[in-house]
Design an enzyme around this catalytic site. Structure first.
Site, PDB file in Angstrom:
ATOM      1  N   ASP A 112       0.805  -1.233   0.000  1.00  0.00           N
ATOM      2  CA  ASP A 112       0.000   0.000   0.000  1.00  0.00           C
ATOM      3  C   ASP A 112       0.835   1.279   0.000  1.00  0.00           C
ATOM      4  O   ASP A 112       0.309   2.358  -0.276  1.00  0.00           O
ATOM      5  CB  ASP A 112      -0.926   0.014   1.224  1.00  0.00           C
ATOM      6  CG  ASP A 112      -2.018  -1.038   1.119  1.00  0.00           C
ATOM      7  OD1 ASP A 112      -2.228  -1.564   0.013  1.00  0.00           O
ATOM      8  OD2 ASP A 112      -2.644  -1.347   2.146  1.00  0.00           O
ATOM      9  N   ARG A 156      -6.417   0.101   1.320  1.00  0.00           N
ATOM     10  CA  ARG A 156      -7.417   0.182   2.383  1.00  0.00           C
ATOM     11  C   ARG A 156      -7.644   1.633   2.824  1.00  0.00           C
ATOM     12  O   ARG A 156      -8.765   2.122   2.820  1.00  0.00           O
ATOM     13  CB  ARG A 156      -6.933  -0.653   3.563  1.00  0.00           C
ATOM     14  CG  ARG A 156      -7.859  -0.624   4.745  1.00  0.00           C
ATOM     15  CD  ARG A 156      -7.179  -1.140   5.972  1.00  0.00           C
ATOM     16  NE  ARG A 156      -6.794  -2.518   5.823  1.00  0.00           N
ATOM     17  CZ  ARG A 156      -5.574  -2.988   6.075  1.00  0.00           C
ATOM     18  NH1 ARG A 156      -4.621  -2.184   6.465  1.00  0.00           N
ATOM     19  NH2 ARG A 156      -5.292  -4.260   5.934  1.00  0.00           N
ATOM     20  N   GLU A 207      -9.994   0.028  -3.179  1.00  0.00           N
ATOM     21  CA  GLU A 207     -11.082  -0.635  -2.450  1.00  0.00           C
ATOM     22  C   GLU A 207     -11.539   0.126  -1.206  1.00  0.00           C
ATOM     23  O   GLU A 207     -12.664  -0.060  -0.755  1.00  0.00           O
ATOM     24  CB  GLU A 207     -10.686  -2.064  -2.081  1.00  0.00           C
ATOM     25  CG  GLU A 207      -9.524  -2.140  -1.125  1.00  0.00           C
ATOM     26  CD  GLU A 207      -9.136  -3.573  -0.778  1.00  0.00           C
ATOM     27  OE1 GLU A 207      -9.663  -4.510  -1.383  1.00  0.00           O
ATOM     28  OE2 GLU A 207      -8.297  -3.721   0.115  1.00  0.00           O
ATOM     29  N   ARG A 255     -18.151  -3.016 -17.184  1.00  0.00           N
ATOM     30  CA  ARG A 255     -17.711  -4.282 -16.595  1.00  0.00           C
ATOM     31  C   ARG A 255     -16.706  -4.013 -15.479  1.00  0.00           C
ATOM     32  O   ARG A 255     -16.045  -2.971 -15.470  1.00  0.00           O
ATOM     33  CB  ARG A 255     -17.069  -5.177 -17.659  1.00  0.00           C
ATOM     34  CG  ARG A 255     -18.000  -5.569 -18.776  1.00  0.00           C
ATOM     35  CD  ARG A 255     -19.141  -6.440 -18.288  1.00  0.00           C
ATOM     36  NE  ARG A 255     -19.959  -6.875 -19.407  1.00  0.00           N
ATOM     37  CZ  ARG A 255     -19.793  -8.046 -20.025  1.00  0.00           C
ATOM     38  NH1 ARG A 255     -18.864  -8.888 -19.617  1.00  0.00           N
ATOM     39  NH2 ARG A 255     -20.575  -8.369 -21.036  1.00  0.00           N
ATOM     40  N   HIS A 261      -6.004 -10.252  -4.529  1.00  0.00           N
ATOM     41  CA  HIS A 261      -4.702 -10.698  -4.030  1.00  0.00           C
ATOM     42  C   HIS A 261      -3.701 -11.015  -5.126  1.00  0.00           C
ATOM     43  O   HIS A 261      -2.525 -11.272  -4.822  1.00  0.00           O
ATOM     44  CB  HIS A 261      -4.888 -11.890  -3.098  1.00  0.00           C
ATOM     45  CG  HIS A 261      -5.651 -11.514  -1.856  1.00  0.00           C
ATOM     46  ND1 HIS A 261      -7.016 -11.536  -1.798  1.00  0.00           N
ATOM     47  CD2 HIS A 261      -5.225 -11.046  -0.662  1.00  0.00           C
ATOM     48  CE1 HIS A 261      -7.406 -11.120  -0.604  1.00  0.00           C
ATOM     49  NE2 HIS A 261      -6.338 -10.812   0.098  1.00  0.00           N
ATOM     50  N   ARG A 264      -0.766  -9.004  -4.734  1.00  0.00           N
ATOM     51  CA  ARG A 264       0.173  -9.242  -3.636  1.00  0.00           C
ATOM     52  C   ARG A 264       1.023 -10.486  -3.860  1.00  0.00           C
ATOM     53  O   ARG A 264       1.736 -10.923  -2.960  1.00  0.00           O
ATOM     54  CB  ARG A 264      -0.618  -9.381  -2.329  1.00  0.00           C
ATOM     55  CG  ARG A 264      -0.334  -8.252  -1.425  1.00  0.00           C
ATOM     56  CD  ARG A 264      -1.073  -8.198  -0.146  1.00  0.00           C
ATOM     57  NE  ARG A 264      -1.697  -9.350   0.389  1.00  0.00           N
ATOM     58  CZ  ARG A 264      -2.609  -9.287   1.364  1.00  0.00           C
ATOM     59  NH1 ARG A 264      -2.958  -8.128   1.851  1.00  0.00           N
ATOM     60  NH2 ARG A 264      -3.155 -10.363   1.843  1.00  0.00           N
TER      61      ARG A 264
HETATM   62  O1  F6P Z   1      -1.589  -5.237   2.523  1.00  0.00           O
HETATM   63  C1  F6P Z   1      -2.589  -4.265   2.765  1.00  0.00           C
HETATM   64  C2  F6P Z   1      -3.740  -4.578   1.919  1.00  0.00           C
HETATM   65  O2  F6P Z   1      -3.237  -4.737   0.668  1.00  0.00           O
HETATM   66  C3  F6P Z   1      -4.870  -3.563   1.874  1.00  0.00           C
HETATM   67  O3  F6P Z   1      -4.787  -2.653   0.810  1.00  0.00           O
HETATM   68  C4  F6P Z   1      -6.068  -4.436   1.722  1.00  0.00           C
HETATM   69  O4  F6P Z   1      -7.229  -3.789   2.204  1.00  0.00           O
HETATM   70  C5  F6P Z   1      -5.700  -5.609   2.544  1.00  0.00           C
HETATM   71  O5  F6P Z   1      -4.324  -5.770   2.374  1.00  0.00           O
HETATM   72  C6  F6P Z   1      -6.411  -6.870   2.190  1.00  0.00           C
HETATM   73  O6  F6P Z   1      -5.909  -7.895   2.945  1.00  0.00           O
HETATM   74  P1  F6P Z   1      -6.616  -9.291   3.193  1.00  0.00           P
HETATM   75  O7  F6P Z   1      -7.877  -9.302   2.388  1.00  0.00           O
HETATM   76  O8  F6P Z   1      -5.640 -10.300   2.719  1.00  0.00           O
HETATM   77  O9  F6P Z   1      -6.864  -9.363   4.643  1.00  0.00           O
END
Ligand code: F6P
Length: 330
Positions: A112, A156, A207, A255, A261, A264
């Site tokens: 983030d 987040r 999000e 759409r 994820h 990540r």
């Molecule tokens: O690592 C932080 C983050 O990427 C936030 O942006 C996101 O809200 C959150 O992780 C989501 O994490 P998880 O759904 O894996 O708990």
């Protein structure tokens, strides 16, 4: 994470010290769960996503385990611990150092990029690259089918990934938590593009951004009421909610793609590997020098040590980035 773990271990070995990996963060310290970090165990992990040490949301103070953490330092003969993590880890590390005087050093890690005091955190560049690649691919359908494509990305509390990914991929609207962008404003942008014979649009939304209306109404969209293991609200769904509003107001087929994820995972970019390596080596040197209670931070091109408390504020997106992106919206 693995690049940073390798860096701490190799920096220690280079200086004749021994490194030990603590599994699942502070849980491993309280429960004596370790693995050797030697030349063999850190071999080949530089390019691996994730962490070979696993992770957890364990908080020693909350769990009444500070005594066990103390004992671990004695029993394992630990001189220092380098704690690699985001907001949650940094706060635990700060508390354990300030209130319990434990010899700790922090390394900021989050996709983030919202840790205060450092220009960048590692993981961010990889996430931005994934978002950029995804939007590049979505352009194909958007353009060929005259569609609006809404791309929901992580973020987040802040919109760093949305802002950088959107700018890199030429998004036509970027919606982030730091600033209010109403549905009406996005609709006006999409209409303006159509007036300029651009019959498709890409909208990137973080999000954590709220669904906002010109009336002043704002809604935080959540898939479930629950919080996650760290106590944060679970997010997701703003993409679909926004797409529904855009389609019903413009009449253009809209759409949604939720990258989730995917952002990540996988192979880290070279920029992230280098940054994580620099952070790891710098943090080891801080620990070696006994400079505890500090976090390694990137300022410009330099590694500096800042007090963990200074890293406590959430670092919001530089809105100048969004101002640049706006020039390409209509
Ligand atoms: O690592 C932080 C983050 O990427 C936030 O942006 C996101 O809200 C959150 O992780 C989501 O994490 P998880 O759904 O894996 O708990």
């Amino acid at each position: 994470m693995n690049a940073a773990i390798r860096a701490v271990a190799r920096a220690a070995i280079y200086r004749g010290d021994e490194a030990v990996g603590i599994r699942r963060g502070y849980r491993g310290l309280a429960e004596n769960d370790y693995m050797a970090l030697d030349m063999q165990t850190v071999a080949g992990i530089l390019s691996l996503g994730g962490t070979i040490l696993s992770t957890s949301s364990y908080e020693p103070v909350r769990e009444g385990a500070v005594g066990r953490v103390y004992r671990a330092f004695d029993e394992q003969d630990l001189d220092a611990v380098v704690a690699i993590g985001g907001e949650h880890t940094r706060e635990i590390t700060r508390q354990l150092h300030e209130e319990y005087n434990l010899p700790l050093v922090g390394v900021p890690k989050t996709i983030d990029n919202d840790v205060g005091g450092t220009d960048f955190t590692f993981g961010f560049d990889t996430a931005v690259q994934i978002v950029t690649d995804a939007i590049d691919r979505l352009h194909t359908t958007a353009q060929s089918h005259d569609r609006v494509m809404v791309v929901e990305v992580m973020g987040r509390s802040t919109g760093w990934i949305a802002a950088y990914g959107g700018l890199a991929a030429g998004a036509d609207a970027i919606v982030i938590p730091e600033t209010t962008t109403t549905v009406e404003e996005i609709v006006a942008g999409i209409q303006s593009r159509h007036n300029h014979h651009k019959d498709f649009s890409i909208v990137v939304v973080a999000e954590g951004a709220k669904l906002a209306f010109a009336s002043g109404e704002e809604r935080l969209i959540q898939p479930v009421r629950d919080t996650d293991e760290y106590g944060y609200p679970r997010l997701g769904g703003i993409g679909s909610a926004l797409a529904w509003e855009l389609e019903s107001r413009t009449g253009y087929e809209t759409r949604v793609t939720v990258l989730g994820h995917v952002q990540r995972g996988g192979t880290p970019t070279s920029t992230d590997r280098i940054l994580a390596t620099r952070f790891g080596v710098f943090a080891y040197e801080l620990a070696k020098a006994g400079d505890f209670g500090k976090m390694a931070a990137l300022r410009g091109t330099e590694m500096v040590a800042i007090p963990l408390a200074e890293a406590a504020r959430v670092k919001e997106v530089d809105l100048g980035i969004l101002e640049i992106a706006k020039r390409f919206f209509t």
